[in-house]
Write an enzyme that holds these catalytic residues in place. Structure first.
Site, PDB file in Angstrom:
ATOM      1  N   CYS A   2      -0.035 -15.587  -7.501  1.00  0.00           N
ATOM      2  CA  CYS A   2      -1.071 -14.596  -7.820  1.00  0.00           C
ATOM      3  C   CYS A   2      -0.557 -13.618  -8.877  1.00  0.00           C
ATOM      4  CB  CYS A   2      -1.548 -13.884  -6.551  1.00  0.00           C
ATOM      5  SG  CYS A   2      -0.651 -12.374  -6.124  1.00  0.00           S
ATOM      6  N   GLY A  90     -14.141  -3.730  -2.408  1.00  0.00           N
ATOM      7  CA  GLY A  90     -13.989  -4.044  -3.827  1.00  0.00           C
ATOM      8  C   GLY A  90     -12.591  -4.498  -4.212  1.00  0.00           C
ATOM      9  N   HIS A  97      -1.601  -4.036  -2.055  1.00  0.00           N
ATOM     10  CA  HIS A  97      -1.136  -2.967  -2.951  1.00  0.00           C
ATOM     11  C   HIS A  97      -1.721  -1.642  -2.506  1.00  0.00           C
ATOM     12  CE1 HIS A  97      -4.816  -4.688  -4.717  1.00  0.00           C
ATOM     13  NE2 HIS A  97      -5.107  -3.458  -5.135  1.00  0.00           N
TER      14      HIS A  97
END
Ligand code: AMP
Ligand code: ZN
Length: 111
Positions: A2, A90, A97
């Site tokens: 990723c 969202g 993170h």
């Protein structure tokens, strides 16, 4: 791999503000405040939903370092720590993170 795994591996450049063997902090590419830093574990955890008894030491370490990073950035007036988890929040990058936002009076609207 990723996007943030690639950043952690140094395959994609980032503006690092802190790094050790377990975690990395770097500047958000599209800052929403004068200081906008992302703190990630170097190992892939998809989101807050992926935190377990086996990996929560990384989260503890991140939260130990956040005040030090904030102090280094001069965020004496305070700051906000945010983690978007899933579609309704969202979340766009599916690697855990924590946003550190500061350097101005932040919105009183949290949601
Ligand atoms: P979220 O929407 O909570 O998943 O946050 C993802 C964040 O990653 C957004 O604030 C983006 O601006 C930021 N971002 C995306 N790509 C990069 C990159 N290459 N370097 C730094 N920050 C990035
Ligand atoms: Zn990842």
């Amino acid at each position: 791999m990723c996007l943030f795994c690639k950043i952690a591996a140094g395959e994609i450049p980032s503006t690092k503000v802190y790094e050790d063997d377990q975690i990395l902090a770097f500047r958000d590419i599209a800052p929403m405040a004068p200081t906008h830093i992302l703190v990630i574990p170097k190992t892939h955890i998809p989101s807050v939903d992926g935190i377990t008894a086996e990996n929560s030491n990384l989260v503890a370490h991140i939260f130990e370092m956040i005040p030090k990073i904030a102090a280094e950035e001069g965020l004496t007036g305070g700051y906000r720590v945010v983690s978007n988890c899933g579609a309704d929040a969202g979340q766009t990058v599916h690697h855990l993170h924590f946003h550190i936002l500061g350097g101005k009076q932040l919105s009183t609207e949290m949601a």
